[in-house]
Enzyme design. Structure first.
Site, PDB file in Angstrom:
ATOM      1  N   GLU A 226       0.559  -1.066  -0.262  1.00 19.52           N
ATOM      2  CA  GLU A 226      -0.096   0.237  -0.365  1.00 19.52           C
ATOM      3  C   GLU A 226       0.904   1.192   0.425  1.00 19.52           C
ATOM      4  O   GLU A 226       0.375   2.509  -0.578  1.00 19.52           O
ATOM      5  CB  GLU A 226      -0.736  -0.033   1.431  1.00 19.52           C
ATOM      6  CG  GLU A 226      -1.970   1.463   1.096  1.00 19.52           C
ATOM      7  CD  GLU A 226      -2.703   1.296   2.239  1.00 19.52           C
ATOM      8  OE1 GLU A 226      -3.180   0.169   3.200  1.00 19.52           O
ATOM      9  OE2 GLU A 226      -3.382   2.117   2.329  1.00 19.52           O
ATOM     10  N   ARG A 304      -7.412   3.229  13.452  1.00 20.65           N
ATOM     11  CA  ARG A 304      -8.365   2.159  13.701  1.00 20.65           C
ATOM     12  C   ARG A 304      -8.166   1.634  14.422  1.00 20.65           C
ATOM     13  O   ARG A 304      -8.867   0.404  15.093  1.00 20.65           O
ATOM     14  CB  ARG A 304      -7.450   1.335  11.920  1.00 20.65           C
ATOM     15  CG  ARG A 304      -8.889  -0.018  11.942  1.00 20.65           C
ATOM     16  CD  ARG A 304      -9.253  -1.041  10.703  1.00 20.65           C
ATOM     17  NE  ARG A 304      -9.613  -0.059   9.877  1.00 20.65           N
ATOM     18  CZ  ARG A 304     -10.757   0.428   9.655  1.00 20.65           C
ATOM     19  NH1 ARG A 304     -11.574  -0.463  10.368  1.00 20.65           N
ATOM     20  NH2 ARG A 304     -11.146   0.209   8.079  1.00 20.65           N
ATOM     21  N   GLU A 707     -10.266  -7.284   4.554  1.00 21.32           N
ATOM     22  CA  GLU A 707     -10.081  -7.884   6.156  1.00 21.32           C
ATOM     23  C   GLU A 707     -10.125  -8.741   7.379  1.00 21.32           C
ATOM     24  O   GLU A 707      -9.715  -9.347   8.114  1.00 21.32           O
ATOM     25  CB  GLU A 707      -9.771  -6.760   6.395  1.00 21.32           C
ATOM     26  CG  GLU A 707      -8.101  -5.889   5.388  1.00 21.32           C
ATOM     27  CD  GLU A 707      -8.613  -4.523   6.309  1.00 21.32           C
ATOM     28  OE1 GLU A 707      -7.368  -3.492   6.466  1.00 21.32           O
ATOM     29  OE2 GLU A 707      -9.579  -3.252   5.719  1.00 21.32           O
TER      30      GLU A 707
END
Ligand SMILES: Cc1cc2nc3c(=O)[nH]c(=O)nc-3n(C[C@H](O)[C@H](O)[C@H](O)COP(=O)(O)OP(=O)(O)OC[C@H]3O[C@@H](n4cnc5c(N)ncnc54)[C@H](O)[C@@H]3O)c2cc1C
Ligand code: FES
Ligand code: FES
Lengths: 755, 488
Positions: A226, A304, A707
């Site tokens: 990413e 997160r 995920e």
């Protein structure tokens, strides 16, 4: 991996970056990195490298025409180190030669002198010394301080979770070709083509339109490509641009493992308070995240963790603090779950300990506190269409929890040296990028005169099946055979300003964008059909299974004929569409908002077997009830589920990243860093797709599934703990993952280490 | 010696190939760089991932055997005279049953591991006389996949095994003749038709003798399977000239003579696993050596390489130590023997002159009432080097241990023979107390260090546990008799 792609893969014909045929005179790059974790670069002598036969050039930071900066939100990361190095494996120079071997030989020949400076590897030390990547953040709700008094039981402690190497099977790779305009085309194995484009433009001092980035496919990403595919693409681009020749840069496994970051290890302090019935009343947690040397995505990942601090449970009083620590390890980065798994693990440990204190089983506390409609997360979002309890109840019944528990008890009674343990693992995972602005994507759909369709989107295919899903979306909207639809490579020239393919959002964002673009074309086709047929209004036209109907009656038009006719009628057969997830927002000042489009829910039953003589463990079964919404592609979703679970179990029980005292990676090959092989996976994985699970925000009522499955792996840890307790009820087992055979054995035989 | 090697001739998929690529370069690079056969992938270059798996077909007497091997560790010198099959060489017009089964089961995600999986699995069907799901799954033990979690692969394998029957099924226990086998495989679509002509073409190559590489053994380093050697001598480090021991047929095989079992140094671990001679002596040898490496590594790794490499946790060395083995060494015409336990002198230090070769290793046949056992604990149960491994041979008579050998790996600079512990055991009664005490004696002999395979404390503890495990496995009734040190 649409069907055509799968066909190519099983025949070895699918072309990955390293497989592409390049112009004959292309060159190869290799990298020289720092061997010191923190220090001043006293000298860097490239002369010995230039003397190696077949070497064209060596580039250092000085050769960068633009800005030497690959940082995203926080600009703290040079492409090539200048006067200081901050981790072992940090790139210092790029060597370009006529073969990869020559380039590597020359890279080794470079003379580097570095004066070491004190280095930090430990988060507590980093925190104490104020070495932070960003200011700490706090999410809170209720009032923890006053809540402790209402609790009958308060437990506290520390939890450690380990790092994890991505081991995408295709290592980081890129090649770059100079363009005649003085720009560069980069073919990169990245999850973030637009980020590569931005950074390459910045490095070369070019406008972004002079940089085209194309991604054919990835041999796995899992978050590791990413942010961290950018560097290698930028290095290849720099070399190609300077030398005006194509340059390829492919990391060896060893280089990849030593130069790239991994899942963030966390050290967390928790305090959990419950009433006598086992209701969780107050939870306080501080996550110390080991960010490594530069920011990379650490702040977002930490955010997160804060979002998922309470997992699937309703807890009224919460204070969650996140501290991102700067250390001298390679920059840790995104990895499936993106900070979520680390947070969930802490709370499950706290629950395990609270259960001991209350004299109940952890599953009783888990069940008592599951989220339901009307509950709110600490960041303010209210829970809607919550399926947490349903998943749990279905799992209990479908997999016959009571019988399972009884069997385990009986087995443990019968066997002196083998014990089993059973744990439940409910999960709740928010779907959307937590940075709201990233929740947008584009699709570009071309219908050709012969009726074939080509689709470009922002999505990168890396095995997660996003292309199969997008193909399915277009096939449904057009109502044509999927074989007519080709998914193009991902290219910045076709779609601008793409988000990374990450956060499990790929199928939703790009699926919706594709749906909108296809709908546009369908409208135009219906107009054309109405004009041609003469008798009907466009809304009476329907395309169904490749045929055209007017007011329900079959016409002579087929898909192919209609497309052809529309073309001659000068109707545009291309459409571009943009999708932005509606109704999400988050205020980073108050840390309140509604950042997620929806949540994925589910519950797993995990059963572990322990060999108490040898300290080795196997997972007998993982049985899951998961909310996939209305699955768009059950085979793809099943694959994501199984693959995610195995990766999660690997993180919990097997995979261990180790460094020496000088910050050098010890587990730097696949010989020492072990990922699950075909023999070490759970004996059985059962997946039940929760029924009646429409999901309006998802594409065609589905839920994405990249995920969340990883989180079920955490259950393996607690199943193993249960088995260990069955053998030695008094065992003191530290909350520290991975729970390797070593930790197991040392915990089973405490204090009587032979001398 | 002249530096222009004669070109090596071999068959690559459908093509006759003659190349002057250096014998010590890796097949993987030849395939990808020279032939642009990019279906064979590089995932690690260390034999760990299987993305580079190819089949290596060689004539062995009258039969043709295809072995899955890691092309990243296979030198060009080994392919001369052989048939190399890559994924491209398995492709026909449509999909083969193996390919189709993987597609149907959803066993393809990113696809990077997939060609290696197809090749390895096809290799299983080509080699096995009977097709059994469990063994077929095991044939993928050297193929890592990070995406699928393998469950879909297992489903593909079971559907294959239930859909496909070996066409030579009738001939029960006898292995079918090579031609019949190939015909059957082609018939069910597992192999393309050109394979039928391969035996003839290989025989022709053999007759032309083109595959024999010229070299002078005295100036070369011997390399057997290369599974240690090529990890230690990376591609671009300038390798020495190599002598490929696989060409020395006389160094292979397992024979019993005069109460002694002799294993040729170039015998592979796979050959040991399959050996009926060995199985008759050590009934669990298949299980024990099944813990060694992966299918592709076992196909190449040799006994001699394991001993000479002398990794402290070398599995074969540990097993042979507990069998009281002796090593046979040769230098030119000179021959001598040395007890294996004296062969290892210090970390990677051997009682062996630089030019001496290991020719064989042999051990006396254990007596009828002897019991043998091997234990290995590693981080990952399979395909991993041991944290600690250990082997034991015990002869118990009338409740008394008459004779013992005990070895342990991973806790000393060398594969270690626990001489003191053996001394203690011999003549002792077979009781749990004695076992516990033996484990304690062993602690005094070892000197583990902390490393990636575990802390020193752990290895000490694990050795104690494995000593217990030996006795509890061989004499389960001991468990009920007395108190075990460490049991709660
Ligand atoms: C993926 C992988 C997994 C592995 N797993 C295991 C495992 O589970 N257990 C284990 O014990 N090992 C394991 N190994 C290590 C290795 O496979 C073994 O040590 C093997 O037995 C070495 O044999 P070889 O024939 O490949 O040796 P080579 O690499 O060919 O040779 C090793 C050394 O011995 C010398 N040599 C070889 N034969 C002779 C001879 N006859 N006379 C004199 N010198 C000789 C060579 O010159 C070289 O220096 C593994 C290796 C890999 C790559
Ligand atoms: S490349 Fe991984 S085993 Fe050969
Ligand atoms: S499918 Fe990606 S590694 Fe196997």
């Amino acid at each position: 991996m649409e069907p055509r792609d799968v066909f190519l893969h099983v025949r070895g014909e699918a072309v990955f970056v390293d497989d592409a045929l390049l112009p004959a005179e292309h060159l190869f790059a290799a990298i020289r990195t720092s061997h010191v974790a923190h220090g001043h670069v006293r000298s860097l002598d490239i002369a010995p490298a230039m003397a190696v036969p077949g070497i064209y050039e060596v580039f250092t930071a000085r050769d960068i025409p633009g800005e030497n900066q690959v940082g995203k939100t926080i600009l703290d990361e040079p492409l090539l180190a200048e006067s200081e190095v901050h981790f072992v494996g940090q790139p210092l120079a790029i060597v370009v030669g006529e073969s990869a071997e020559a380039a590597r030989r020359a890279a080794r020949a470079i003379q580097v002198e570095i004066d070491p400076l004190p280095a930090i590897y430990d988060v507590r030390q980093a925190f104490a010394e104020g070495s932070l990547i960003a200011p700490p953040r706090t999410f809170s709700s209720g009032d923890v301080e006053s809540a402790w008094e209402q609790c009958s039981v308060v437990v506290s402690g520390t939890v450690e979770s380990g790092s994890q190497e991505h081991v995408y099977m295709e290592t980081q790779s890129a090649f770059a070709l100079p363009t005649d305009r003085g720009g560069v085309k980069v073919v990169s194995a990245t999850q973030s083509p637009s980020m590569v484009q931005l950074v390459v433009a910045r490095i070369l001092g070019l406008p972004m339109h002079e940089v085209e980035v194309e991604v054919p496919r990835l041999g796995g990403g899992f978050g590791g490509k990413e942010d961290q595919a950018t560097h290698w693409a930028a290095m290849a681009a720099l070399a190609a641009w300077r030398l005006k020749k194509p340059v390829k840069l492919v990391l060896t496994r060893h280089e990849d493992m030593t130069m790239t970051g991994k899942r963030h290890p966390y050290l967390s302090d928790y305090k959990l308070g419950l009433d006598a019935e086992g209701h969780m009343l107050a939870y306080e947690v501080t996550f110390y995240q080991n960010g490594g040397a530069v920011a990379d995505l650490s702040p977002a990942i930490l955010e997160r963790s804060l979002f998922h601090a309470t997992n699937a449970y309703a807890i009224p009083h919460v204070k969650a603090v996140g501290i991102s620590c700067r250390t001298h390890l390679p920059p840790n980065t995104a990895f499936r779950g993106f900070g979520g798994p680390q947070a969930l693990f802490v709370l499950e440990c706290a629950i395990f300990k609270a259960a001991e204190a209350l004299g109940v089983e952890p599953r009783e506390i888990q069940k008592r506190n599951l989220l339901q409609d009307g509950d709110a997360f600490p960041y303010g979002a209210r829970v809607e269409r919550c399926r947490q309890r349903r998943c749990w109840d279905v799992a209990e019944q479908k997999y016959n929890l009571q019988a399972g528990l009884k069997e385990v008890r009986q087995y443990n009674g019968r066997n002196a040296w083998r014990k089993k343990g059973l744990a439940l693992m409910p999960i709740c995972f928010g779907i959307s990028f937590t940075s709201t602005f990233l929740n947008q994507a584009g699709a570009f759909v071309n219908v050709y005169v012969d009726g074939s369709v080509g689709i470009s989107t922002s999505a990168v295919e890396m095995g997660q099946g996003v292309n199969a899903k997008i193909q399915e979306v277009a096939a449904r909207i057009f109502s044509i055979r999927p074989e007519r639809i080709k998914l193009e490579t991902t290219s910045t020239s076709r779609i601008a300003n793409m988000p990374p393919t990450a956060a499990s959002t790929g199928a939703d964002l790009n699926g919706h964008a594709t749906r909108l673009a296809c709908l546009d074309i369908v409208e135009r086709l219906k107009d054309a059909a109405a004009r041609c047929l003469g008798k009907n209004a466009p809304h009476e036209i329907e395309i169904r299974d490749e045929a055209v109907y007017a007011s329900g009656e079959a016409t002579e038009l087929t898909w192919e004929k209609l497309v052809n006719l529309a073309y001659f009628d000068r109707v545009s057969l291309c459409a571009q569409a943009h999708c932005a997830t509606p109704d999400i927002f988050f205020d980073r000042d108050t840390n309140k908002g509604n950042p997620f489009a929806y949540y994925a829910y589910g519950t797993a039953l995990v059963e572990a077997s322990l060999d108490c003589l040898r300290g080795t463990c196997s997972i007998d079964a993982v049985r899951v009830v998961h909310d996939f919404g209305r699955s768009l592609h059950p085979l793809v979703d099943l694959g994501q589920m199984e693959g995610g679970i195995v990766q999660g179990v690997g993180w919990m029980l097997l995979e261990e990243v180790m460094h020496d005292a000088d910050g050098r990676l010890l587990t730097d090959t696949l010989a020492t860093y072990k990922i699950p092989d075909i023999h070490s996976i759970p004996g059985e994985i059962q997946v039940h797709f929760l029924e009646d699970a429409e999901n309006p925000p998802g594409i065609f009522q589905s839920k994405t599934v990249g995920e969340p499955p990883f989180l079920y792996g955490i259950g393996a840890y607690f199943a193993l703990l249960q088995a260990m307790k069955a053998f030695r009820p008094d065992a003191h087992i530290p909350f520290s993952s991975p729970m390797t055979p070593e930790k197991v054995l040392l915990a089973l035989y405490p204090g009587d280490r032979p001398v | 010696m002249e530096d222009s090697p004669r070109p090596a001739a071999f068959i690559l998929n459908r093509d006759d190939v003659s190349t002057s690529w250096p014998a010590e370069r890796m097949l993987l690079d030849f395939l990808r760089q020279e032939r642009r056969l990019t279906g064979t992938k590089e995932g690690c270059r260390e034999g760990e991932c299987g993305a580079c798996t190819v089949l290596l077909g060689k004539l062995e007497g009258e039969s043709l055997r295809y072995r899955p091997v890691n092309s990243c560790l296979l030198p060009m010198g080994e392919v001369a005279g052989a048939h190399v099959v890559t994924i491209e060489g398995l492709n026909g017009e449509g999909l083969t049953p193996v390919q189709q089964a993987l597609v149907d089961a959803g066993a393809v995600q990113c696809g990077f591991c997939t060609p290696g999986i197809v090749v390895a699995l096809t290799g299983y069907f080509v080699n096995a006389d009977r097709w059994e799901a469990q063994e077929a799954v095991s044939s993928l033990d050297g193929n890592l996949c990070r995406c699928t979690g393998y469950l879909s692969m297992k489903r593909a394998v079971s559907s294959l095994c239930s859909a496909l029957q070996p066409p030579w099924k009738n001939s029960r226990d006898v292995s079918p003749a090579m031609e019949a086998r190939l015909e059957g495989l082609v018939q069910c679509g597992l192999l393309p038709g050109y394979f039928l002509d391969i035996p003839r073409r290989l025989t022709l190559l053999r007759e032309q003798g083109e595959h024999v590489l010229p070299f002078d053994p005295r100036e070369s380093t011997p390399v057997a399977g290369g599974t240690d050697f090529f990890l230690q001598h990376r591609a671009d480090d300038g390798r020495p000239k190599l002598f490929f021991l696989s060409s020395r047929e006389d160094l292979r095989g397992i024979h019993i003579h005069d109460g002694v079992c002799r294993i040729g140094a170039a015998t592979t671990v796979e050959e040991m696993v399959r050996s009926e001679v060995l199985a008759a002596i050590l009934p669990h040898v298949k299980e024990h050596l099944g813990l060694f490496g992966t299918t592709a590594i076992r196909a190449r790794a040799t006994v001699g390489g394991n001993l000479v490499n002398a990794s402290p946790a070398a599995d074969v060395a540990i097993i042979l130590l507990a069998l009281g083995a002796t090593v046979g060494l040769a230098e030119g015409k000179k021959r001598r023997q040395v007890a294996l336990k004296d062969f290892f002198k210090g970390y990677k230090l051997l009682d062996k002159a630089p030019d001496e070769w290991v020719e064989w290793v042999q051990f006396p046949l254990p007596s009828r009432n002897a019991a043998f056992h091997f234990e290995k604990v590693s981080r990952r149960p399979r395909g991993d080097v041991a944290g600690v491994n250990s082997a034991i041979l015990l002869e118990v008579d009338g409740g008394v241990i008459r004779h013992a050998h005990l070895s342990v790996g991973g806790v000393a600079p060398v594969p270690f023979y626990l001489a003191e512990t053996v001394k203690f055991l011999e003549g002792s009664e077979l009781t749990l107390e004695v076992v516990s005490e033996a484990a304690a004696v062993a602690q005094g002999e070892i000197s583990p260090i902390s490393d990636v395979r575990g802390s020193a404390d752990y290895k000490r503890l694990l050795l104690r546990q494995l000593v217990l495990a030996h006795f509890l496995t061989l004499y389960p009734s001991l468990a009920g008799k007395g108190c075990l040190h460490g049991a709660p």
